[in-house]
Write a protein that holds these residues in place. Structure first.
Motif, PDB file in Angstrom:
ATOM      1  N   GLN A 760       0.801  -1.224   0.000  1.00 27.68           N
ATOM      2  CA  GLN A 760       0.000   0.000   0.000  1.00 27.68           C
ATOM      3  C   GLN A 760       0.840   1.284   0.000  1.00 27.68           C
ATOM      4  O   GLN A 760       0.534   2.220  -0.748  1.00 27.68           O
ATOM      5  CB  GLN A 760      -0.954  -0.010   1.210  1.00 27.68           C
ATOM      6  CG  GLN A 760      -1.878   1.185   1.316  1.00 27.68           C
ATOM      7  CD  GLN A 760      -3.080   1.071   0.407  1.00 27.68           C
ATOM      8  OE1 GLN A 760      -3.288   0.055  -0.239  1.00 27.68           O
ATOM      9  NE2 GLN A 760      -3.853   2.131   0.325  1.00 27.68           N
ATOM     10  N   PRO A 761       1.886   1.390   0.807  1.00 24.62           N
ATOM     11  CA  PRO A 761       2.669   2.630   0.811  1.00 24.62           C
ATOM     12  C   PRO A 761       3.270   2.958  -0.553  1.00 24.62           C
ATOM     13  O   PRO A 761       3.414   4.134  -0.905  1.00 24.62           O
ATOM     14  CB  PRO A 761       3.766   2.353   1.845  1.00 24.62           C
ATOM     15  CG  PRO A 761       3.204   1.286   2.730  1.00 24.62           C
ATOM     16  CD  PRO A 761       2.379   0.433   1.832  1.00 24.62           C
ATOM     17  N   TRP A 762       3.630   1.953  -1.320  1.00 17.72           N
ATOM     18  CA  TRP A 762       4.207   2.188  -2.651  1.00 17.72           C
ATOM     19  C   TRP A 762       3.108   2.528  -3.652  1.00 17.72           C
ATOM     20  O   TRP A 762       3.255   3.455  -4.441  1.00 17.72           O
ATOM     21  CB  TRP A 762       4.985   0.957  -3.112  1.00 17.72           C
ATOM     22  CG  TRP A 762       6.286   0.800  -2.403  1.00 17.72           C
ATOM     23  CD1 TRP A 762       7.501   1.315  -2.766  1.00 17.72           C
ATOM     24  CD2 TRP A 762       6.506   0.089  -1.187  1.00 17.72           C
ATOM     25  NE1 TRP A 762       8.474   0.971  -1.854  1.00 17.72           N
ATOM     26  CE2 TRP A 762       7.888   0.210  -0.868  1.00 17.72           C
ATOM     27  CE3 TRP A 762       5.700  -0.643  -0.320  1.00 17.72           C
ATOM     28  CZ2 TRP A 762       8.453  -0.367   0.260  1.00 17.72           C
ATOM     29  CZ3 TRP A 762       6.251  -1.216   0.808  1.00 17.72           C
ATOM     30  CH2 TRP A 762       7.617  -1.079   1.083  1.00 17.72           C
ATOM     31  N   GLU A 763       2.012   1.790  -3.595  1.00 21.00           N
ATOM     32  CA  GLU A 763       0.936   2.042  -4.553  1.00 21.00           C
ATOM     33  C   GLU A 763       0.399   3.458  -4.416  1.00 21.00           C
ATOM     34  O   GLU A 763       0.159   4.145  -5.417  1.00 21.00           O
ATOM     35  CB  GLU A 763      -0.204   1.044  -4.337  1.00 21.00           C
ATOM     36  CG  GLU A 763      -1.320   1.209  -5.374  1.00 21.00           C
ATOM     37  CD  GLU A 763      -2.588   0.482  -4.974  1.00 21.00           C
ATOM     38  OE1 GLU A 763      -3.229  -0.094  -5.865  1.00 21.00           O
ATOM     39  OE2 GLU A 763      -2.963   0.516  -3.789  1.00 21.00           O
ATOM     40  N   SER A 764       0.195   3.930  -3.200  1.00 19.10           N
ATOM     41  CA  SER A 764      -0.386   5.254  -2.998  1.00 19.10           C
ATOM     42  C   SER A 764       0.498   6.359  -3.555  1.00 19.10           C
ATOM     43  O   SER A 764       0.015   7.436  -3.891  1.00 19.10           O
ATOM     44  CB  SER A 764      -0.647   5.497  -1.504  1.00 19.10           C
ATOM     45  OG  SER A 764       0.570   5.539  -0.789  1.00 19.10           O
ATOM     46  N   LYS A 765       1.794   6.098  -3.680  1.00 22.87           N
ATOM     47  CA  LYS A 765       2.726   7.101  -4.203  1.00 22.87           C
ATOM     48  C   LYS A 765       3.000   6.917  -5.694  1.00 22.87           C
ATOM     49  O   LYS A 765       3.795   7.657  -6.265  1.00 22.87           O
ATOM     50  CB  LYS A 765       4.047   7.039  -3.426  1.00 22.87           C
ATOM     51  CG  LYS A 765       3.916   7.432  -1.957  1.00 22.87           C
ATOM     52  CD  LYS A 765       5.249   7.288  -1.247  1.00 22.87           C
ATOM     53  CE  LYS A 765       5.152   7.747   0.190  1.00 22.87           C
ATOM     54  NZ  LYS A 765       4.170   6.967   0.976  1.00 22.87           N
ATOM     55  N   GLY A 766       2.367   5.918  -6.288  1.00 21.19           N
ATOM     56  CA  GLY A 766       2.550   5.719  -7.713  1.00 21.19           C
ATOM     57  C   GLY A 766       3.640   4.750  -8.093  1.00 21.19           C
ATOM     58  O   GLY A 766       3.985   4.620  -9.273  1.00 21.19           O
ATOM     59  N   GLY A 878      -2.627   7.382   4.619  1.00 18.47           N
ATOM     60  CA  GLY A 878      -1.291   6.806   4.815  1.00 18.47           C
ATOM     61  C   GLY A 878      -0.374   7.805   5.479  1.00 18.47           C
ATOM     62  O   GLY A 878      -0.518   8.112   6.654  1.00 18.47           O
ATOM     63  N   ASP A 879       0.596   8.327   4.731  1.00 20.36           N
ATOM     64  CA  ASP A 879       1.474   9.349   5.291  1.00 20.36           C
ATOM     65  C   ASP A 879       1.205  10.725   4.694  1.00 20.36           C
ATOM     66  O   ASP A 879       1.922  11.682   4.966  1.00 20.36           O
ATOM     67  CB  ASP A 879       2.941   8.975   5.060  1.00 20.36           C
ATOM     68  CG  ASP A 879       3.281   8.882   3.575  1.00 20.36           C
ATOM     69  OD1 ASP A 879       2.377   9.011   2.733  1.00 20.36           O
ATOM     70  OD2 ASP A 879       4.472   8.661   3.265  1.00 20.36           O
ATOM     71  N   THR A 908      -9.868   1.214  12.390  1.00 17.68           N
ATOM     72  CA  THR A 908      -9.107   0.015  12.007  1.00 17.68           C
ATOM     73  C   THR A 908      -7.953   0.375  11.084  1.00 17.68           C
ATOM     74  O   THR A 908      -7.630  -0.365  10.162  1.00 17.68           O
ATOM     75  CB  THR A 908     -10.020  -1.024  11.322  1.00 17.68           C
ATOM     76  OG1 THR A 908     -10.775  -0.382  10.286  1.00 17.68           O
ATOM     77  CG2 THR A 908     -10.958  -1.680  12.314  1.00 17.68           C
ATOM     78  N   SER A 909      -7.354   1.540  11.315  1.00 14.98           N
ATOM     79  CA  SER A 909      -6.172   1.945  10.549  1.00 14.98           C
ATOM     80  C   SER A 909      -5.341   2.879  11.412  1.00 14.98           C
ATOM     81  O   SER A 909      -5.802   3.958  11.797  1.00 14.98           O
ATOM     82  CB  SER A 909      -6.567   2.649   9.251  1.00 14.98           C
ATOM     83  OG  SER A 909      -5.433   3.218   8.627  1.00 14.98           O
ATOM     84  N   ARG A 910      -4.098   2.476  11.706  1.00 12.07           N
ATOM     85  CA  ARG A 910      -3.280   3.258  12.638  1.00 12.07           C
ATOM     86  C   ARG A 910      -2.972   4.642  12.105  1.00 12.07           C
ATOM     87  O   ARG A 910      -2.962   5.616  12.875  1.00 12.07           O
ATOM     88  CB  ARG A 910      -1.959   2.513  12.935  1.00 12.07           C
ATOM     89  CG  ARG A 910      -1.106   3.215  14.008  1.00 12.07           C
ATOM     90  CD  ARG A 910      -1.822   3.220  15.348  1.00 12.07           C
ATOM     91  NE  ARG A 910      -1.189   4.055  16.363  1.00 12.07           N
ATOM     92  CZ  ARG A 910      -1.556   5.314  16.628  1.00 12.07           C
ATOM     93  NH1 ARG A 910      -2.516   5.887  15.928  1.00 12.07           N
ATOM     94  NH2 ARG A 910      -0.968   5.992  17.585  1.00 12.07           N
ATOM     95  N   THR A 911      -2.724   4.787  10.786  1.00 14.74           N
ATOM     96  CA  THR A 911      -2.413   6.125  10.276  1.00 14.74           C
ATOM     97  C   THR A 911      -3.647   7.020  10.311  1.00 14.74           C
ATOM     98  O   THR A 911      -3.534   8.214  10.626  1.00 14.74           O
ATOM     99  CB  THR A 911      -1.840   6.045   8.852  1.00 14.74           C
ATOM    100  OG1 THR A 911      -2.722   5.278   8.021  1.00 14.74           O
ATOM    101  CG2 THR A 911      -0.461   5.410   8.858  1.00 14.74           C
ATOM    102  N   CYS A 912      -4.811   6.478  10.014  1.00 12.18           N
ATOM    103  CA  CYS A 912      -6.035   7.273  10.151  1.00 12.18           C
ATOM    104  C   CYS A 912      -6.194   7.751  11.588  1.00 12.18           C
ATOM    105  O   CYS A 912      -6.606   8.891  11.841  1.00 12.18           O
ATOM    106  CB  CYS A 912      -7.268   6.444   9.758  1.00 12.18           C
ATOM    107  SG  CYS A 912      -7.321   5.956   8.024  1.00 12.18           S
TER     108      CYS A 912
END
Length: 941
Positions: A760-766, A878-879, A908-912
């Motif tokens: 997920q962290p990579w996908e969200s940044k493209g 995310g970030d 159910t999401s720590r970053t949220c």
């Protein structure tokens, strides 16, 4: 630089309205100036107003300089009435006040309130507003009144015109009138008595003309929004009543509506629906005529082409594919105050139509899941056409009404016109009780021959409706620009001149929304057509309706999904047509912040979109285009050495926490804000709810059991612990393992867990390739751990689990809520904890269809549960909340005021939870903390 006199108007506006709510740049004026119609005008200036005084100032400035102005609510308008090439006034955040009056017999609403929210306010009182347009979840009260929007159930008896009690307006010269306030009316009589005299004179003139009076009365027996509400002149004697009812359906051409008081209508608690299938259109129309006498709530007509457009889609009722080539359907709904009344109505309806031919027996259902399935047939018609149209074409929905006795033949004649003009894929559906038909077809406006075909078709349709059947060219979508030239055709010269007099009384200088409702240009409906260039497969099906906008976290910060698509389409058009490189570069620079950087890419927009477009997915693709070779290499290095990366993150959190302890909240915030600002947002913005490093779990395994579950704690959950001010420092993994142990599960962890990530962290940044590589690595580990799907798999973080579900097939993948409901409810006893708690349902949880289930489950675990209204995506993404904290702030603006008495929140999401904690002022934790506190092993007694 703005041309004269717009530069002077701009200067005057800025004296009263902050610069950050006044837009003149090419991106925002285009994006904010686009509505749901197939017309385009780009305003010179867009102003977001927050209150009545600001509207007054803008109107006075535009009047001084003889500059036209248009008012805009949600922009779901289909006929071009919400666009301008001059000054556009939008409703900002301030127009949302309401007041329930007279024990909910009335409700006062400001124009910025969304229609369905007004109904939510009234629901506890068993009431609702009368109008029920299909866009009610998006359109706003200002637009509903200004267009006299109706819908499937309200007909002509419960629309804005019929349920209006009073109105507060701002006239073209800035004068304020409140028709519900006697002092205001007396003041207005002194200052603007001539308007009242002119209105009274019009009434006398109309009543003296018996033929015209009869024509007006006849035309408003069916739905009619063509031209002005001339029925006000014959229905009322009091000039104030006439005045305010003329404003209904006036589309911002007479005045600005700043408040409306509705008389509410009853919302019956019992309802049932039946999809009646007939061998031909005539039988269906005859059934509609009979149903009208039985006072059913709705009867929606669908021709065979309409039914064929949705019959193969998931969730449709059985038997649609077997219908004959001329078959038709009528979707009928009845409502009652009690179950007995409902059943009596059903019996009477079935008896009344029993002699008509039918394809299958008519069966009503009152089971919500079943009648919602039936209504999904109706709701899916417009999107069905939009989804299959060729890229670059637009989907047009027209809206006419006939006397109910002529409905069957008029429908057949309309079908003949489709064939004559080559619109072979057009469909017909509509509100049959009122003789109101919608017809939908696709149109290419990029080729002159196609424009000519459209012009010929419109000529045929307008003459058939207005002359052959004496019907309405616009029944509920408003006159706009589309039918403005045809108003005289429908109404005749005398009535048209009467409308011109009305316009002159209210707006003598013709500055309010010119070209709308009245337009002498015979080609007005063929000009300023919206370009729809081919842009990208993901977004080409967008019909720019705006249904996505209310749930977008950046809707009040930068752009909405619709506006992002509009802007990117303009970039595509500019590239195709060779716009100047300088202009294109400036536009792209604006888009890179407004369109890309501040998009949470949460994908909730797809849930509201009629054609299921995920603009967030497109933005991720857009980001991937911008990634250079070196960026991709760095991303690959980070992905391939993820164990080291997570150790670095752990250490970074420890250093940030220690620094926070030394500097304190204020200094730490000030320093990091400065670093963030002067680095051009490259250095993330720290906040007071920044997690500390996750503590090591004290519980590392569960007792052996025949019942096994694979537990994959997400990387953020493994390494991000509680914030400083959270008194509970325990680890999420401990609580999850505790719950699973109570339920008798033995937990299996995947091998080499610290190196695993869903991508997920990579996908969200493209970084799509790197994201997919990490997911493939995780998939193999989960297959090994679960013995290729033998055991269920639990992930504690919903966004991660959602991505896994999207791409991994053949494994039983669960996030906390669904796992609890599927595997734990028969193993645990739940005792609600004595707390008032807040609940945030993440975007991923919503997309998995678990929002309502999560709320119900939380209510089993806590004494009182608060689910804040109007809070959808938290905007932390995310970030992204660290790099663009303004997105998180905008998304959660409504949160703090709704948390009174709450001591803790769950998600159910720590970053949220980071953003929720900071903006809400209370710690937010994973739902498994609450479940552990409220659960006990199932009693064996």
């Amino acid at each position: 630089m703005l041309p004269m006199p717009y530069d002077e108007v701009h200067k005057e506006i800025l004296k009263h309205i902050p610069e950050d709510r006044v837009y003149t740049d090419s991106l925002r004026t285009l994006a904010y100036g686009t509505d749901a119609s197939f017309y385009r005008l780009i305003p010179k200036i867009v102003v977001d107003t927050e209150n009545e005084d600001e509207v007054v100032h803008v109107l006075k400035a535009t009047r001084r300089h003889k500059v036209a102005v248009t008012f805009r609510a949600a922009g779901t308008s289909l006929s071009g009435q919400a666009i301008s090439d001059s000054v556009l006034i939008r409703l900002g955040e301030g127009w949302r006040d309401y007041e329930i009056l007279d024990k909910a017999k009335k409700i006062a609403l400001e124009p910025g309130i969304i229609g369905s929210y007004a109904n939510q306010i009234l629901a506890p009182h068993g009431k609702k507003i009368g109008p029920d347009p299909a866009s009610i979840d998006t359109c706003k009260i200002g637009g509903i009144v200004a267009n006299n929007a109706s819908g499937m159930c309200c007909g002509v008896a419960e629309n804005s015109y019929k349920t209006l009690d009073s109105m507060r307006i701002v006239l073209a010269d800035g004068t304020i009138l409140d028709t519900g306030n006697e002092v205001s009316k007396k003041t207005f009589t002194k200052s603007h008595g001539q308007i009242l005299k002119d209105i009274s004179h019009l009434r006398k003139k109309v009543l003296a003309d018996k033929k015209l009076t009869a024509r007006i009365k006849r035309k408003f027996k069916i739905k009619n929004t063509t031209g002005y509400s001339l029925n006000a002149i014959v229905d009322f004697e009091d000039p104030f009543e006439i005045l305010q009812h003329l404003l209904v359906g006036s589309e911002g051409t007479l005045a600005f509506i700043s408040k409306v008081v509705y008389r509410t209508v009853v919302e019956h608690p019992h309802k049932a629906s039946a999809l009646m299938r007939f061998p031909d259109i005539r039988s269906a129309c005859e059934a509609a005529t009979i149903c009208r006498t039985q006072k059913v709530s709705a009867a929606e007509l669908m021709d065979r082409a309409a039914l064929a457009s949705v019959q193969d889609k998931p969730g449709m009722p059985e038997g649609l594919t077997e219908l004959g080539p001329k078959a038709s359907a009528l979707l009928v709904e009845v409502r009652g105050r009690t179950e007995k009344i409902l059943q009596d109505k059903i019996s009477k309806v079935l008896e009344a139509i029993s002699e008509l031919p039918k394809v299958t027996p008519h069966e009503f259902t009152s089971i919500p899941a079943e009648f919602n399935s039936l209504w999904n047939v109706r709701r899916g018609l417009f999107p069905a056409v939009g989804a299959v149209r060729d890229a670059g074409t637009t989907v047009i929905i027209e809206d006419v009404a006939f006397p109910i006795k002529d409905l069957a033949q008029a429908t057949l004649d309309l079908q003949k016109l489709f064939k004559k003009n080559g619109y072979d894929k057009a469909i017909i559906f509509g509100h049959a009780l009122e003789g109101n038909l919608h017809f939908v077809f696709t149109q290419d406006f990029n080729v002159q021959a196609e424009i000519d075909r459209y012009a010929a078709f419109m000529d045929d349709v307008t003459h058939m409706v207005a002359e052959d059947y004496k019907g309405s060219l616009k029944a509920e979508h408003g006159t706009g620009r589309n039918m403005a030239h045809f108003v005289e055709l429908e109404w005749g010269r005398e009535a048209y001149e009467l409308m011109e007099e009305i316009k002159h009384i209210f707006d003598p200088e013709g500055l309010l929304n010119p070209g709308v409702i009245l337009n002498e240009d015979p080609e007005a409906h063929l000009k300023n057509l919206k370009p729809l260039p081919v842009a990208n497969d993901i977004i080409d099906k967008c019909i720019e309706c705006g249904f996505c906008e209310p749930i977008c976290p950046s809707r009040e910060l930068t752009l909405t999904p619709r506006q992002r698509i509009v802007a990117y389409r303009e970039m595509s058009r500019g590239a195709l047509e060779g716009d100047s490189p300088e202009a294109m570069a400036a536009f792209k620079k604006s888009f890179d912040y407004d369109g890309e950087a501040t998009c949470a890419a949460d994908g909730l927009c797809a849930m509201r979109c009629p054609v299921a477009i995920n603009t967030g997915e497109f933005i991720k693709v857009y980001r991937s285009w911008a990634r250079g070779t070196w960026e991709k290499k760095i991303a690959s290095v980070i992905a391939n050495s993820f164990s080291f990366t997570t150790k670095f993150i752990h250490a970074d959190l420890a250093v940030a926490g220690a620094t926070h302890d030394i500097l304190g909240d204020k200094v730490m915030t000030s320093v990091t804000k400065g670093l963030h600002k002067y680095s051009g947002k490259r250095i993330p913005q720290w906040n007071v709810s920044m997690p500390r490093p996750a503590t090591k779990p004290t519980m590392t395994e569960t007792p052996p059991s025949a019942d096994k579950v694979v537990y994959f704690p997400s990387c953020v959950a493994r390494h991000m612990g509680p914030e400083k001010k959270d008194p509970d420092k325990s680890a999420l993994r401990d609580h999850t393992l505790s719950v699973l142990a109570k339920a008798g599960f033995e937990v299996i962890h995947p091998e080499n867990m610290n190196a695993l990530c869903c991508g997920q962290p990579w996908e969200s940044k493209g970084f799509i390739e790197q994201a997919d590589n990490k997911l493939a690595e995780l998939e193999q580990a989960l297959r090994d751990a679960s013995k290729n799907g033998k055991y269920p798999i639990l992930c504690d973080t919903s966004p991660c689990l959602y991505r896994m579900q999207e791409h991994i097939k053949g494994l039983k993948l669960f996030e906390p809520v669904e796992f609890t409901l599927t595997h734990l409810m028969d193993r645990l006893d739940l005792t609600p904890v004595s707390k008032r708690v807040a609940l945030h349902v993440t975007c991923s949880t919503r997309k998995m269809g678990l929002a309502e289930k999560m709320e119900d489950l939380t209510k089993l675990c806590a004494r009182e549960v608060v689910v804040p209204e109007g809070v959808f995506c938290c905007g932390f993404a995310g970030d992204r909340g660290f790099n663009y904290p303004e997105l998180n702030e905008a998304a959660l603006k409504e949160l703090p005021n709704q948390l009174d008495g709450c001591t803790i929140g769950y998600s159910t999401s720590r970053t949220c939870e980071i953003g929720l904690s900071e903006k809400g002022g209370i710690p937010y934790k994973n739902f498994m903390f609450l479940l552990d506190e409220a659960s006990w092993p199932k009693s064996t007694k």
